[in-house]
Design a protein around this motif. Structure first.
Motif, PDB file in Angstrom:
ATOM      1  N   UNK A   1       0.858  -1.405  -0.117  1.00 58.10           N
ATOM      2  CA  UNK A   1      -0.046  -0.003  -0.037  1.00 58.10           C
ATOM      3  C   UNK A   1       0.827   1.529  -0.026  1.00 58.10           C
ATOM      4  N   UNK A   2       1.893   1.194   0.851  1.00 62.39           N
ATOM      5  CA  UNK A   2       2.884   2.438   0.806  1.00 62.39           C
ATOM      6  C   UNK A   2       3.659   2.823  -0.421  1.00 62.39           C
ATOM      7  N   UNK A   3       3.871   1.822  -1.075  1.00 59.86           N
ATOM      8  CA  UNK A   3       4.478   1.983  -2.445  1.00 59.86           C
ATOM      9  C   UNK A   3       3.432   2.330  -3.499  1.00 59.86           C
ATOM     10  N   UNK A   4       2.425   1.763  -3.554  1.00 65.73           N
ATOM     11  CA  UNK A   4       1.372   2.278  -4.597  1.00 65.73           C
ATOM     12  C   UNK A   4       0.971   3.713  -4.266  1.00 65.73           C
ATOM     13  N   UNK A   5       0.904   4.255  -2.813  1.00 65.14           N
ATOM     14  CA  UNK A   5       0.682   5.734  -2.581  1.00 65.14           C
ATOM     15  C   UNK A   5       1.754   6.680  -3.037  1.00 65.14           C
ATOM     16  N   UNK A   6       3.055   5.864  -3.054  1.00 70.47           N
ATOM     17  CA  UNK A   6       4.156   6.780  -3.756  1.00 70.47           C
ATOM     18  C   UNK A   6       3.914   6.824  -5.360  1.00 70.47           C
ATOM     19  N   UNK A   7       3.575   5.771  -5.794  1.00 67.46           N
ATOM     20  CA  UNK A   7       3.347   5.854  -7.418  1.00 67.46           C
ATOM     21  C   UNK A   7       2.288   6.591  -7.795  1.00 67.46           C
ATOM     22  N   UNK A   8       1.160   6.863  -7.001  1.00 73.97           N
ATOM     23  CA  UNK A   8       0.281   7.841  -7.517  1.00 73.97           C
ATOM     24  C   UNK A   8       0.684   9.147  -7.817  1.00 73.97           C
ATOM     25  N   UNK A   9       1.455   9.735  -6.841  1.00 73.01           N
ATOM     26  CA  UNK A   9       1.990  10.950  -7.077  1.00 73.01           C
ATOM     27  C   UNK A   9       3.280  11.162  -7.878  1.00 73.01           C
ATOM     28  N   UNK A  10       4.055  10.080  -7.964  1.00 72.99           N
ATOM     29  CA  UNK A  10       5.825  10.235  -8.226  1.00 72.99           C
ATOM     30  C   UNK A  10       5.652   9.515  -9.863  1.00 72.99           C
ATOM     31  N   UNK A  11       4.707   8.901 -10.046  1.00 70.95           N
ATOM     32  CA  UNK A  11       4.957   8.122 -11.741  1.00 70.95           C
ATOM     33  C   UNK A  11       4.325   9.040 -12.619  1.00 70.95           C
ATOM     34  N   UNK A  12       4.939   9.994 -13.174  1.00 73.40           N
ATOM     35  CA  UNK A  12       4.468  10.893 -14.130  1.00 73.40           C
ATOM     36  C   UNK A  12       3.121  11.361 -13.867  1.00 73.40           C
TER      37      UNK A  12
ATOM     38  N   UNK B   1       3.744  12.496   2.042  1.00 73.32           N
ATOM     39  CA  UNK B   1       2.676  12.322   2.908  1.00 73.32           C
ATOM     40  C   UNK B   1       1.714  11.350   2.773  1.00 73.32           C
ATOM     41  N   UNK B   2       1.425  10.772   1.422  1.00 73.36           N
ATOM     42  CA  UNK B   2       0.799   9.559   1.158  1.00 73.36           C
ATOM     43  C   UNK B   2       1.587   8.342   1.596  1.00 73.36           C
ATOM     44  N   UNK B   3       2.725   8.310   1.552  1.00 74.27           N
ATOM     45  CA  UNK B   3       3.631   7.283   1.937  1.00 74.27           C
ATOM     46  C   UNK B   3       3.557   7.370   3.555  1.00 74.27           C
ATOM     47  N   UNK B   4       3.840   8.295   4.261  1.00 71.63           N
ATOM     48  CA  UNK B   4       3.890   8.320   5.639  1.00 71.63           C
ATOM     49  C   UNK B   4       2.406   8.147   6.438  1.00 71.63           C
ATOM     50  N   UNK B   5       1.372   8.517   5.685  1.00 67.88           N
ATOM     51  CA  UNK B   5       0.260   8.118   6.329  1.00 67.88           C
ATOM     52  C   UNK B   5      -0.563   6.785   5.818  1.00 67.88           C
ATOM     53  N   UNK B   6       0.236   6.127   4.958  1.00 64.30           N
ATOM     54  CA  UNK B   6      -0.468   4.985   4.685  1.00 64.30           C
ATOM     55  C   UNK B   6      -0.475   3.853   5.796  1.00 64.30           C
ATOM     56  N   UNK B   7       0.162   4.113   6.727  1.00 65.73           N
ATOM     57  CA  UNK B   7       0.072   2.943   8.012  1.00 65.73           C
ATOM     58  C   UNK B   7      -1.000   3.314   8.772  1.00 65.73           C
ATOM     59  N   UNK B   8      -1.634   4.376   8.746  1.00 65.34           N
ATOM     60  CA  UNK B   8      -2.817   4.767   9.491  1.00 65.34           C
ATOM     61  C   UNK B   8      -3.985   5.051   8.589  1.00 65.34           C
TER      62      UNK B   8
ATOM     63  N   UNK C   1      -7.319   4.863  -4.300  1.00 62.36           N
ATOM     64  CA  UNK C   1      -8.210   5.470  -5.242  1.00 62.36           C
ATOM     65  C   UNK C   1      -8.501   6.850  -4.887  1.00 62.36           C
ATOM     66  N   UNK C   2      -8.448   7.219  -3.479  1.00 63.41           N
ATOM     67  CA  UNK C   2      -8.592   8.728  -3.012  1.00 63.41           C
ATOM     68  C   UNK C   2      -7.425   9.514  -3.412  1.00 63.41           C
ATOM     69  N   UNK C   3      -6.245   8.796  -3.260  1.00 62.00           N
ATOM     70  CA  UNK C   3      -5.189   9.782  -3.672  1.00 62.00           C
ATOM     71  C   UNK C   3      -4.887   9.745  -5.061  1.00 62.00           C
ATOM     72  N   UNK C   4      -5.256   8.612  -5.942  1.00 68.38           N
ATOM     73  CA  UNK C   4      -5.312   8.838  -7.108  1.00 68.38           C
ATOM     74  C   UNK C   4      -6.367   9.953  -7.992  1.00 68.38           C
ATOM     75  N   UNK C   5      -7.551   9.980  -7.294  1.00 69.30           N
ATOM     76  CA  UNK C   5      -8.559  11.059  -7.813  1.00 69.30           C
ATOM     77  C   UNK C   5      -7.790  12.302  -7.191  1.00 69.30           C
ATOM     78  N   UNK C   6      -7.283  12.514  -6.272  1.00 68.57           N
ATOM     79  CA  UNK C   6      -6.769  13.949  -5.814  1.00 68.57           C
ATOM     80  C   UNK C   6      -5.643  14.479  -6.782  1.00 68.57           C
ATOM     81  N   UNK C   7      -4.762  13.243  -6.941  1.00 68.16           N
ATOM     82  CA  UNK C   7      -3.551  13.615  -7.914  1.00 68.16           C
ATOM     83  C   UNK C   7      -4.131  13.980  -9.402  1.00 68.16           C
ATOM     84  N   UNK C   8      -4.926  13.049  -9.866  1.00 69.50           N
ATOM     85  CA  UNK C   8      -5.540  13.686 -11.002  1.00 69.50           C
ATOM     86  C   UNK C   8      -6.209  15.007 -11.293  1.00 69.50           C
ATOM     87  N   UNK C   9      -7.085  15.424 -10.126  1.00 69.94           N
ATOM     88  CA  UNK C   9      -7.594  16.662 -10.153  1.00 69.94           C
ATOM     89  C   UNK C   9      -6.458  17.698 -10.039  1.00 69.94           C
ATOM     90  N   UNK C  10      -5.432  17.471  -9.440  1.00 65.54           N
ATOM     91  CA  UNK C  10      -4.353  18.424  -8.867  1.00 65.54           C
ATOM     92  C   UNK C  10      -3.435  18.603 -10.256  1.00 65.54           C
TER      93      UNK C  10
END
Length: 181
Positions: A80-91, A154-161, A110-119
């Motif tokens: 989960x933490x690696x996927x949360x990094x990919x959302x924002x860092x992979x182009x 932040x997505x990586x750090x907060x993925x544990x909680x 999915x939340x972070x993917x929507x937020x990254x897409x909209x940003x």
């Protein structure tokens, strides 16, 4: 010597196997039978999964045993933490759109993917429009990179909680979209 005021005799006289020898002989253990079943295994799909109470101390209620929900499980075989990094860092926004398509189980991703897409989609369009000016395009690129790195961290750090960092307007919209899915 009186160890307990409610006992009428000395403790050594009431112990089994204690006679004149002065030693203690513990009672024998019962023989194990082949019909005795082991205790049921402990079951925990995720932390605090059964805070609402359950019918058994050893597992989830009967209706949850068939389909346990794990909030940390993903569709893609990545943590989960690696996927949360990919959302924002992979182009961004390409990586976030790809994860919106392929990640179907996890609401956090999915939340972070929507937020990254909209940003990042408006930033990307603004970067293309302002590409005639070197200074403005580099400024947009710097903002783009800073946002991507900070949000990935932040997505990586907060993925544990599973805590969500919601941006003011975009985050609320992304949260509503994920909740309505």
């Amino acid at each position: 010597m009186d160890f307990a005021p409610y006992q009428s005799e000395e403790p050594s006289a009431s112990r089994p196997g204690q006679g004149g020898s002065g030693g203690y002989t513990p009672p024998p253990f019962p023989a194990s039978s082949s019909t005795a079943s082991p205790p049921p295994p402990m079951y925990s799909a995720s932390p605090n999964a059964y805070a609402g109470g359950s019918s058994s101390a050893y597992g989830p209620p009967a209706e949850e045993q068939q389909n346990p929900v794990n909030q940390y499980e993903t569709s893609i075989p990545l943590r989960l933490d690696y996927e949360s990094i990919i959302v924002y860092a992979a182009l961004p926004p390409v990586g976030s759109v790809a994860l919106l398509i392929f990640e179907t189980k996890n609401d956090y991703i999915r939340f972070h993917a929507w937020q990254a897409s909209l940003l990042f989609t408006p930033l990307f369009i603004l970067f293309i429009i302002l590409s005639f000016s070197t200074v403005l395009s580099y400024l947009i690129l710097a903002v783009y990179i800073v946002f991507a790195l900070y949000m990935a961290y932040r997505a990586y750090r907060d993925s544990s909680s599973l805590e969500r960092l919601e941006l003011p307007v975009i985050g609320r919209l992304a949260s509503d979209w994920v909740d309505s899915e």
